[in-house]
Design an enzyme around this catalytic site. Structure first.
Site: not given
Length: 303
Positions: A130, A127, A222, A100, A261, A289
């Site tokens: 996700q 991402h 988001d 990440r 998310c 996830r």
């Protein structure tokens, strides 16, 4: 052949559906898959994290493996070591890498030079893990992804980029609404449009949130200010009218869901009442996830 998951497009539609379905089985039996027994998985975090770190650490443990958390600031990367050298060293210790970080190129280089499977757990460009969880959640709600329209309202960030690519791959329609000058990455748009020509997906870009959510099955948002952009407070002024609230939700299909998310800045990109109304969906996204990433690791790391 070693395979990595750097971009969502590293998987085809059939592979995504298979990973989702196996993720559902793992959701029912958390210790079903023990394919990481005796394996060590490096978890490199150059960015702060809650869901990503927890889901991968717990997932590797539940699959019988050893998760090794590696803070970016504690490695030689923080002192300027070449990513190519880091990759070649890690490959001699680890069976897989989850990273990440900020730079998407860094993840591509890590996968190229390590020679072991690498999973993109977030970059400033994409991402993808996700979105795998998001697609799993949508199938749980509607039973299928077929014929579904996603409306993304907000900043044209890594989530917008990845949703564009994912919907194109899966043959789903997507409409992305952002303020002017905050559109998704041009590379992601072009790639999504080209893929959509093959899959029949309809890709739309607009500056009008009301236009985007018409007939949508899923409304997605988001944060307006992403991690690392906290100094751009003036940016929020451009997003007036882009809050997911009840006035916007009623324009979608009657059975539409709202997704986020996380983390959420309630009162900015989503109103608190709408967030609470769809909290079960949103927190199921977060839980998924764990399950879908375990399925992905089984697919990539077990060989």
């Amino acid at each position: 052949m070693v395979r990595s998951f750097v971009s969502f497009t590293d998987l085809n539609k059939e592979e995504v559906l298979n990973i989702i379905e196996y993720g559902k089985k793992l959701k029912k039996n958390k210790f079903l898959d023990q394919s990481l027994k005796g394996k060590s998985i490096g978890l490199i975090f150059m960015k702060q994290s809650t869901r990503t770190r927890l889901s991968f650490e717990v997932g590797v443990y539940q699959m019988g493996g050893q998760p090794i958390y590696i803070s970016g600031s504690s490695t030689q990367l923080a002192r300027g070591e070449d990513i190519k050298d880091t990759a070649r060293v890690m490959a001699r210790y680890l069976d897989g890498i989850v990273i990440r970080t900020f730079s998407h190129q860094e993840v591509e280089d890590l996968a190229k030079y390590s020679g072991i499977p690498v999973i993109n757990a977030l970059t400033d460009y994409q991402h993808p893990c996700q979105v795998l969880a998001d697609l799993m959640t949508i199938t749980e709600v509607f039973g299928s992804l077929e014929g579904k329209k996603v409306a993304y309202v907000g900043d044209g960030n890594n989530m917008a980029n990845t949703l564009l690519l994912a919907c194109a791959v899966m043959g789903m329609d997507i409409s992305v609404a952002t303020p002017p000058n905050y559109e998704p990455n041009a590379k992601a748009i072009l790639e999504a449009v080209n893929i959509a020509k093959e899959t029949g997906s309809k890709v739309e870009l607009t500056n009008n949130p009301k236009e985007a959510v018409l007939d949508a099955d899923v409304i997605y948002t988001d944060v307006w200010v992403s991690m690392g952009q906290e100094g751009e407070k003036e940016k929020k002024k451009a997003f007036e009218g882009f809050t997911i609230n009840k006035d916007l939700v009623v324009l979608a299909k009657p059975n539409a869901i709202v997704m986020h998310c996380l983390p959420a800045h309630k009162g900015e990109e989503i109103s608190e009442d709408v967030f609470e109304q769809y909290a079960d969906v949103i927190f199921n996204q977060a839980e998924n996830r764990l399950h879908v990433q375990k399925s992905l690791m089984s697919y990539l790391f077990k060989n």
